[in-house]
Design a protein around this motif. Structure first.
Motif, short mmCIF file in Angstrom:
data_model
loop_
_atom_site.label_atom_id
_atom_site.label_comp_id
_atom_site.label_asym_id
_atom_site.label_seq_id
_atom_site.Cartn_x
_atom_site.Cartn_y
_atom_site.Cartn_z
N HIS A 193 13.23 3.44 24.90
CA HIS A 193 14.30 2.83 25.79
C HIS A 193 13.72 3.13 27.56
N PRO A 194 13.96 2.41 28.14
CA PRO A 194 13.63 2.15 29.56
C PRO A 194 14.13 3.55 30.43
N ALA A 195 15.50 4.11 29.86
CA ALA A 195 15.94 5.10 30.30
C ALA A 195 15.55 6.53 29.82
N LEU A 196 14.68 6.46 28.91
CA LEU A 196 14.04 7.64 28.22
C LEU A 196 12.47 7.93 28.88
N LYS A 197 12.10 8.97 29.03
CA LYS A 197 10.70 8.97 29.13
C LYS A 197 9.97 9.43 27.85
N GLU A 198 10.68 9.74 27.27
CA GLU A 198 9.86 10.17 26.01
C GLU A 198 10.62 9.72 24.78
N PRO A 199 10.12 9.45 23.47
CA PRO A 199 11.08 8.96 22.52
C PRO A 199 11.93 10.04 21.89
N GLY A 200 13.40 9.26 21.81
CA GLY A 200 14.40 10.36 21.35
C GLY A 200 15.38 9.08 21.01
N MET A 201 16.33 9.51 20.10
CA MET A 201 17.41 8.67 19.67
C MET A 201 18.87 9.21 19.86
N PHE A 202 19.77 8.15 20.63
CA PHE A 202 20.89 8.75 21.05
C PHE A 202 21.91 7.79 20.40
N LYS A 203 22.76 8.01 19.45
CA LYS A 203 24.02 7.09 19.24
C LYS A 203 24.99 7.23 19.75
N LEU A 204 25.49 6.38 21.07
CA LEU A 204 26.63 6.76 21.67
C LEU A 204 27.76 5.77 21.29
#
Ligand code: SF4
Ligand code: SF4
Lengths: 123, 408
Positions: free
Chosen positions: B22-33
């Protein structure tokens, strides 16, 4: 009148200041290359190498390979000499530190982009 | 429009996935908001996209090789992992390293903290859309990057610590140069402190955002600036000092930086003030550095032992747990990076805030994803993700290593 923020005076100062970056591939002046930079591997003094393979054993990235001395190389005692695969070398400098005869160095030539892996083998 | 025509719209609950890319993330991670309108009502954090199997690789490497592997766990705090691993092996071998080596190692740790915190500050400016300050702070971060490059020979992977001491000495010329650099750096950092606190563009975006109340910070065992921003007194440098921190803290000139705000602003203030404190620490280290050797000889075979090495990394307490078995390879090496602790509080910080604040809240713990990732096995064809128990993992990894032997 609205008060100026903290950043506006700094902006005004920067309008006239020198550019902070260097147009690197075109202009090389102004790059900080310190003494003792750890970059490209080099087999500096081949005559002193005994072919003991210590450098190969200590390398954390398995970048050093021992090959049979070619006719044009200076011949070592065991008949083997190290070559470095730059694509694997992490420029840690452990081989330089561990070599008992001071054969290897890391030079400060940092431009190590190549088009093929074959070009990245340092003899 | 008449009042009869007015409709009250109840915003539906929507779950927005952010990541893994995701453009807002610098590294891969997954957030479900889960959001209701613009409010985040629930958050779920998934990590594990960047697993590199470093702990397993280390078991086939010698301690000396693991130093460089450790340093590559994280690009920003490479010195901390590298130094802490060296420290762990020294604890296991029960050797004392020379005083000067301790000072140089601590100096590198503190320089690392300075550059890491200024980097974070730049990222925080960027996440709230204040890119001018982002560019300026990163420009001035070059001062400390150049210092590190001058003394260690590399900008990012300093690899200064080795088992039994450090690899390079610091000359008097370098010392003078660094002291001069610190004067300039301090002036700039004081300016960024004022920008962070007095510039409304930034302050209004972080004030009261991402609250982590002290009891919850304690419950989720927040460490580093995340914990200190909520008033927790957690700082290994002061609580359990090692290396040259012992004489340095004993002088009584240095204090733990704390803030009881608990929001993103608290964490920012802690980090900026810590940079100033770290600059003073570096000055003290340079001025009080004893003469002498920088390296003690340690035999490659380390006696069987079980040790725990702690160190305050820029993001918080870093733990290296090491079991040695009398050979020159570790039996088990376990790294607990600070971000791992801070993730647990993340879901709480996100809840109740606006969606637009999510990037800065995520950035506020200064996450380092790849330090954190543990084993999940992702099957691209079957589209499954499964967690593996330790016993199965051992069987599978032994099988893998049998099929892929190390080059002789
Ligand atoms: S370079 Fe040094 S360590 Fe490597 S084989 Fe030659 S003498 Fe041995
Ligand atoms: S510098 Fe490090 S990675 Fe490169 S060849 Fe030497 S030991 Fe291997």
């Amino acid at each position: 009148m609205a008060r100026l923020g903290k950043i506006q005076p700094e902006l005004m100062k920067n309008v006239r200041s020198k550019q902070a970056t260097v147009r690197y591939p075109f202009v090389k002046a102004g790059i900080n290359v310190p003494e003792g930079l750890r970059a490209r591997w080099d087999y500096k003094v081949p005559e002193r190498c005994t072919g003991c393979k210590i450098c190969e054993r200590v390398c954390p990235a398995e970048a050093i390979e021992m090959i049979k001395c070619r006719p044009e190389d200076s011949q070592t005692k065991t008949g083997f000499r190290p070559i470095c695969h730059l694509d694997r070398c992490v420029t840690c400098g452990q081989c330089v530190e561990s070599c008992p005869r001071g054969v290897l160095i890391l030079t400060d030539s940092f431009e190590m982009a190549f088009l093929s892996r074959d070009d990245m083998v340092v003899y | 429009m008449t009042s009869a025509g007015k409709r009250i719209v109840i915003p539906p609950r929507v779950t927005i996935p952010i990541g893994p890319q995701h453009p807002a993330l610098k590294e891969p991670g997954m957030f479900k908001l889960t959001v209701e309108g613009e409010h985040i009502v629930d958050a779920e954090v998934n990590i594990g996209y960047n697993h590199r199997s470093i702990e397993k690789i280390s078991e086939n490497n010698t301690h000396l090789q693991n130093l460089y592997l450790a340093s590559r766990i994280c690009g920003i705090c490479s010195a901390t992992h590298n130094g802490n691993y060296a420290q762990a092996v020294e604890f296991a071998a029960e050797v004392e390293i020379p005083e000067r080596a301790k000072f140089i190692r601590t100096l590198i740790w503190e320089l690392d903290r300075i550059h890491s915190h200024i980097l974070w500050l730049g990222v925080a400016f960027h996440e709230v859309g204040f890119d001018t300050a982002f560019m300026l702070s990163w420009r001035d971060r070059e001062i400390v990057m150049d210092m590190l490059e001058n003394i260690s020979g590399n900008r990012i992977h300093h690899d200064m610590s080795t088992i039994g001491g450090v690899r390079r000495n610091i000359s008097d010329a370098q010392k003078e140069q660094m002291l001069k650099g610190f004067d300039k750096l301090e002036e700039r950092v004081v300016f960024y402190r004022d920008v962070a606190i007095h510039e409304k563009t930034f302050w209004n975006r972080i004030d009261g955002v991402g609250m982590l109340e002290p009891p919850i910070a304690k419950k989720t065992s927040a460490v580093g600036p995340t914990g200190r921003g909520s008033g927790l007194k957690v700082d290994v440098r002061f609580n359990d000092p090692v290396q040259a921190y012992i004489p340095m803290i004993d002088t009584g000139d240095f204090e733990m930086v704390l803030s009881d705000r608990g929001d993103v602003a608290g964490r920012s203030v802690v980090r900026v003030l810590e940079v100033i404190e770290a600059i003073n620490m570096c000055r003290w280290l340079l001025n009080n550095m004893p003469d002498g050797p920088i390296r003690a000889r340690v035999r490659p075979r380390i006696q069987p032992n079980e040790v725990l090495a702690r160190h305050e990394a820029p993001r918080g307490e870093l733990i290296h747990y090491l079991i040695t078995n009398g050979t020159n390879k570790p039996d088990r090496w376990k790294v607990r990076a600070p971000t791992y602790n801070n993730w647990t509080s993340m879901a709480h910080c996100l809840r109740g805030d606006y969606l637009a604040d999510a990037p800065i809240i995520l950035a506020a713990i200064d996450p380092c994803y790849s330090c954190t990732d543990r084993v999940v096995i992702v099957d691209g064809n079957g589209e499954t993700i499964r967690l593996v128990s330790l016993d199965n993992l051992r069987i599978e990894s032994n099988k893998w290593h049998k099929e892929h032997p190390r080059r002789e």
